[in-house]
Design a protein around this motif. Structure first.
Motif, mmCIF file in Angstrom:
data_model
loop_
_atom_site.group_PDB
_atom_site.id
_atom_site.type_symbol
_atom_site.label_atom_id
_atom_site.label_comp_id
_atom_site.label_asym_id
_atom_site.label_seq_id
_atom_site.Cartn_x
_atom_site.Cartn_y
_atom_site.Cartn_z
ATOM 1 N N ARG A 1 0.836 -1.205 0.000
ATOM 2 C CA ARG A 1 0.000 0.000 0.000
ATOM 3 C C ARG A 1 0.868 1.251 0.000
ATOM 4 O O ARG A 1 0.587 2.218 -0.696
ATOM 5 C CB ARG A 1 -0.886 -0.032 1.246
ATOM 6 C CG ARG A 1 -1.736 1.206 1.489
ATOM 7 C CD ARG A 1 -2.634 0.973 2.709
ATOM 8 N NE ARG A 1 -3.409 2.168 3.033
ATOM 9 C CZ ARG A 1 -3.318 2.844 4.162
ATOM 10 N NH1 ARG A 1 -2.438 2.449 5.083
ATOM 11 N NH2 ARG A 1 -4.055 3.904 4.397
ATOM 12 N N GLU A 2 1.943 1.223 0.792
ATOM 13 C CA GLU A 2 2.891 2.327 0.889
ATOM 14 C C GLU A 2 4.131 1.799 1.592
ATOM 15 O O GLU A 2 4.073 0.799 2.316
ATOM 16 C CB GLU A 2 2.288 3.506 1.678
ATOM 17 C CG GLU A 2 1.886 3.132 3.089
ATOM 18 C CD GLU A 2 0.967 4.151 3.755
ATOM 19 O OE1 GLU A 2 0.633 5.161 3.113
ATOM 20 O OE2 GLU A 2 0.591 3.923 4.924
ATOM 21 N N VAL A 3 5.257 2.483 1.380
ATOM 22 C CA VAL A 3 6.530 2.037 1.941
ATOM 23 C C VAL A 3 7.228 3.228 2.576
ATOM 24 O O VAL A 3 7.315 4.308 1.977
ATOM 25 C CB VAL A 3 7.435 1.416 0.856
ATOM 26 C CG1 VAL A 3 8.834 1.163 1.401
ATOM 27 C CG2 VAL A 3 6.828 0.122 0.331
ATOM 28 N N MET A 4 7.746 3.014 3.790
ATOM 29 C CA MET A 4 8.551 4.014 4.489
ATOM 30 C C MET A 4 9.889 3.386 4.856
ATOM 31 O O MET A 4 9.931 2.280 5.393
ATOM 32 C CB MET A 4 7.805 4.508 5.736
ATOM 33 C CG MET A 4 6.563 5.331 5.394
ATOM 34 S SD MET A 4 5.384 5.444 6.774
ATOM 35 C CE MET A 4 4.625 3.820 6.731
ATOM 36 N N ILE A 5 10.969 4.092 4.541
ATOM 37 C CA ILE A 5 12.323 3.563 4.700
ATOM 38 C C ILE A 5 13.155 4.547 5.506
ATOM 39 O O ILE A 5 13.127 5.751 5.246
ATOM 40 C CB ILE A 5 12.971 3.321 3.322
ATOM 41 C CG1 ILE A 5 12.218 2.228 2.559
ATOM 42 C CG2 ILE A 5 14.439 2.953 3.470
ATOM 43 C CD1 ILE A 5 12.662 2.054 1.116
ATOM 44 N N THR A 6 13.889 4.036 6.486
ATOM 45 C CA THR A 6 14.766 4.881 7.301
ATOM 46 C C THR A 6 16.174 4.323 7.262
ATOM 47 O O THR A 6 16.416 3.188 7.683
ATOM 48 C CB THR A 6 14.270 4.958 8.762
ATOM 49 O OG1 THR A 6 14.420 3.692 9.392
ATOM 50 C CG2 THR A 6 12.819 5.370 8.821
ATOM 51 N N GLY A 7 17.116 5.124 6.739
ATOM 52 C CA GLY A 7 18.505 4.704 6.685
ATOM 53 C C GLY A 7 18.705 3.407 5.933
ATOM 54 O O GLY A 7 19.580 2.622 6.290
ATOM 55 N N GLY A 8 17.936 3.186 4.868
ATOM 56 C CA GLY A 8 17.986 1.888 4.204
ATOM 57 C C GLY A 8 17.785 1.947 2.707
ATOM 58 O O GLY A 8 17.095 1.092 2.156
ATOM 59 N N HIS B 1 22.387 12.129 6.575
ATOM 60 C CA HIS B 1 23.508 12.751 5.878
ATOM 61 C C HIS B 1 24.846 12.163 6.319
ATOM 62 O O HIS B 1 25.746 11.961 5.500
ATOM 63 C CB HIS B 1 23.494 14.264 6.127
ATOM 64 C CG HIS B 1 24.521 15.024 5.364
ATOM 65 N ND1 HIS B 1 25.818 15.190 5.800
ATOM 66 C CD2 HIS B 1 24.448 15.664 4.160
ATOM 67 C CE1 HIS B 1 26.493 15.898 4.917
ATOM 68 N NE2 HIS B 1 25.695 16.197 3.914
ATOM 69 N N ASP B 2 24.988 11.874 7.593
ATOM 70 C CA ASP B 2 26.259 11.379 8.130
ATOM 71 C C ASP B 2 26.178 9.903 8.520
ATOM 72 O O ASP B 2 26.863 9.460 9.445
ATOM 73 C CB ASP B 2 26.677 12.223 9.338
ATOM 74 C CG ASP B 2 26.857 13.687 8.967
ATOM 75 O OD1 ASP B 2 27.475 13.958 7.924
ATOM 76 O OD2 ASP B 2 26.373 14.560 9.714
ATOM 77 N N ASP B 3 25.356 9.141 7.826
ATOM 78 C CA ASP B 3 25.158 7.724 8.130
ATOM 79 C C ASP B 3 26.465 6.955 7.949
ATOM 80 O O ASP B 3 27.068 6.981 6.876
ATOM 81 C CB ASP B 3 24.080 7.155 7.208
ATOM 82 C CG ASP B 3 23.499 5.851 7.706
ATOM 83 O OD1 ASP B 3 24.237 5.051 8.306
ATOM 84 O OD2 ASP B 3 22.290 5.630 7.497
ATOM 85 N N MET B 4 26.924 6.277 9.004
ATOM 86 C CA MET B 4 28.155 5.499 8.893
ATOM 87 C C MET B 4 27.938 4.187 8.161
ATOM 88 O O MET B 4 28.863 3.639 7.559
ATOM 89 C CB MET B 4 28.732 5.218 10.291
ATOM 90 C CG MET B 4 30.134 4.606 10.239
ATOM 91 S SD MET B 4 30.886 4.290 11.851
ATOM 92 C CE MET B 4 30.167 2.699 12.277
ATOM 93 N N ILE C 1 16.543 14.305 3.459
ATOM 94 C CA ILE C 1 17.921 14.129 3.897
ATOM 95 C C ILE C 1 18.168 15.034 5.085
ATOM 96 O O ILE C 1 17.816 16.213 5.064
ATOM 97 C CB ILE C 1 18.914 14.398 2.746
ATOM 98 C CG1 ILE C 1 20.344 14.106 3.210
ATOM 99 C CG2 ILE C 1 18.784 15.784 2.168
ATOM 100 C CD1 ILE C 1 21.346 14.003 2.078
ATOM 101 N N THR C 2 18.733 14.471 6.150
ATOM 102 C CA THR C 2 18.868 15.206 7.402
ATOM 103 C C THR C 2 20.161 14.841 8.111
ATOM 104 O O THR C 2 20.604 13.692 8.046
ATOM 105 C CB THR C 2 17.675 14.918 8.333
ATOM 106 O OG1 THR C 2 17.881 15.566 9.595
ATOM 107 C CG2 THR C 2 17.493 13.434 8.575
ATOM 108 N N ASN C 3 20.768 15.835 8.777
ATOM 109 C CA ASN C 3 21.907 15.547 9.655
ATOM 110 C C ASN C 3 21.500 15.668 11.119
ATOM 111 O O ASN C 3 22.339 15.707 12.004
ATOM 112 C CB ASN C 3 23.090 16.469 9.349
ATOM 113 C CG ASN C 3 22.773 17.937 9.614
ATOM 114 O OD1 ASN C 3 21.652 18.280 10.012
ATOM 115 N ND2 ASN C 3 23.738 18.808 9.398
ATOM 116 N N GLU C 4 20.197 15.714 11.357
ATOM 117 C CA GLU C 4 19.689 15.811 12.730
ATOM 118 C C GLU C 4 19.762 14.468 13.445
ATOM 119 O O GLU C 4 19.776 14.406 14.668
ATOM 120 C CB GLU C 4 18.250 16.324 12.701
ATOM 121 C CG GLU C 4 17.649 16.584 14.073
ATOM 122 C CD GLU C 4 16.225 17.126 13.996
ATOM 123 O OE1 GLU C 4 15.603 17.274 15.069
ATOM 124 O OE2 GLU C 4 15.737 17.387 12.878
#
Length: 417
Positions: free
Chosen positions: A157-164, A368-371, A392-395
């Motif tokens: 139905r919908e997709v949400m992705i975090t750091g992936g 933004h700063d994802d290791m 995109i966020t560096n927070e």
């Protein structure tokens, strides 16, 4: 019969499902899948849509504690926390269950994102019938979500992705060649915050060179195992963990403290997630062998070489061949790991053409700063998936989703816009 219990304002229902080990051979061997349904107690009678949560990893079970984003999710969804195959209560893969290593290496070819998506589709049919559901993918869970969009978008139905958001085409070597500079940058950030820890880290390495130091389980803490503590740098909630270890490292006349060794053991041991070590490079393989990509790529970064005499630099999300010699939880799996590293006939995980034509709403947070996940790889993929909107966020660091409801709340608004 599903088991249900209640606490903390939620209703939890446990589900199990039998699925094929190899989805291409549905009449063959089977494994069990486990997933926990969570719904807010005051919403129980409502016919809420399903949200499937895919955890990061590979090899990590779904959370057992209440994740920080659950309160926000439960306003809109009936949440399903899936133990991906081989983890948690889903026919776990460990040194205790992998007895025939030659056969197990072949079996583990069926534990990547493509099989996880097929598992999810069977669970969706079991719980929701023909209704599509929403997916929330954290880190490797986001990789799985892209595979889902490539192979079974009708279920979404919908997709949400975090750091992936991974590269759709990068080889394992490309992934790690890009990762080492990010890990060095996190080392610089760490030692800028705690400059005194540089001397302590060097003292620990010297001590481990001069004396054989055993961890609580009896295995040896070598300098290079100590060096892997940098894996925690990429998570804001654990960035300071290494400092807290180092400030209590020594006791008395230069001995490493029991408290330090016990805490180190909890980070460097793969006893709770051997699949992470076995499959970490394989999640990037498409038509080629990993061939110990992180180890090969390390040659270009002498900063991590403890023998060159420079300041100690900690490694990140890298698995090396020696892990399967020095970690007792992995040592029995050495031949299995070698077979997986040499295997080259991995199927493709993503369909670029189908992704370009995608019509499922997708929203992604790029840190933004994802290791752990390369920002430039993520941005290229974001531009290659039809209908994907990104933030995109560096927070936040890689674990932004676990910091509270804010990240998920923003993604829900984005995906529905």
């Amino acid at each position: 019969m599903p088991v249900t219990h209640r606490h903390s304002g939620y209703v939890f229902t446990d589900h199990t499902l039998t699925v094929p080990l190899d989805h291409a051979a549905p009449g063959g061997r089977t494994i069990e899948l486990f997933a926990r349904e969570v719904i807010a107690a005051d919403r129980e009678p409502a016919h809420l849509p399903w949200l499937l949560y895919l955890e990061g990893g590979p090899g990590n079970r779904a959370p057992r504690e209440l994740p920080a984003w659950l309160e926000r999710a439960s306003r809109d969804f009936r949440v399903l926390l899936l133990d991906q195959r081989g983890t948690g209560r889903s026919t776990p893969v460990t040194r205790q269950t992998l007895t025939d290593l030659a056969v197990s290496a072949d079996d583990l070819r069926h534990f990547r994102a493509d099989a996880i998506v097929r598992d999810a589709e069977l669970f969706r049919a079991h719980l929701a019938g023909d209704r599509p559901w929403s997916v929330l993918g954290q880190s490797f869970g986001g990789f799985c979500a892209l595979t889902y969009l490539s192979s079974a978008p009708e279920g979404l139905r919908e997709v949400m992705i975090t750091g992936g958001l991974p590269s759709l085409t990068a080889s394992p070597y490309d992934v790690y060649r890009a990762a080492y500079p990010r890990v060095l940058a996190h080392n610089d950030r760490f030692f800028a915050r705690y400059p005194g820890d540089q001397e302590i880290a060097a003292k620990v390495v010297d001590h481990l060179r001069d004396d054989e130091v055993s961890l609580p389980g009896g295995d040896v803490l070598t300098p290079r195992r100590f060096q892997t503590l940098g894996i925690t740098f990429g998570q804001e909630r654990r960035f300071d963990l290494l400092h807290h270890l180092l400030e209590e490292a020594f006791i008395g006349s230069g001995r490493l403290s029991d408290a330090f060794l016990r805490r180190v053991d909890s980070v460097v041991s793969f006893a709770e997630r051997p699949l992470y070590a076995l499959l970490h490079e394989m999640i990037y393989c498409q038509g080629e062998a990993s061939a110990w990509a992180a180890h090969r790529a390390s040659a270009a970064f002498p900063e991590f070489d403890l023998e060159r005499g420079g300041p100690v630099r900690f490694t990140g999300e890298m698995i090396f061949p020696w892990h399967f010699d020095e970690d007792p939880a992995l040592a029995p799996l050495r031949s299995c790991a070698e077979r997986l590293a040499a295997y080259s006939a991995w199927p493709h995980l993503y369909d670029p053409d189908r992704l370009a034509r995608n019509t499922v709403p997708v929203a992604a947070a790029i840190y933004h700063d994802d290791m752990y996940v390369d920002r430039e790889h993520s941005l290229r993929t974001a531009g290659a998936v039809g209908g994907l909107v990104h933030w995109i966020t560096n927070e936040y660091a890689h674990d932004g989703l676990s910091r509270g409801p804010a990240v998920l709340d923003r993604l829900i608004h984005m995906v529905r816009r």
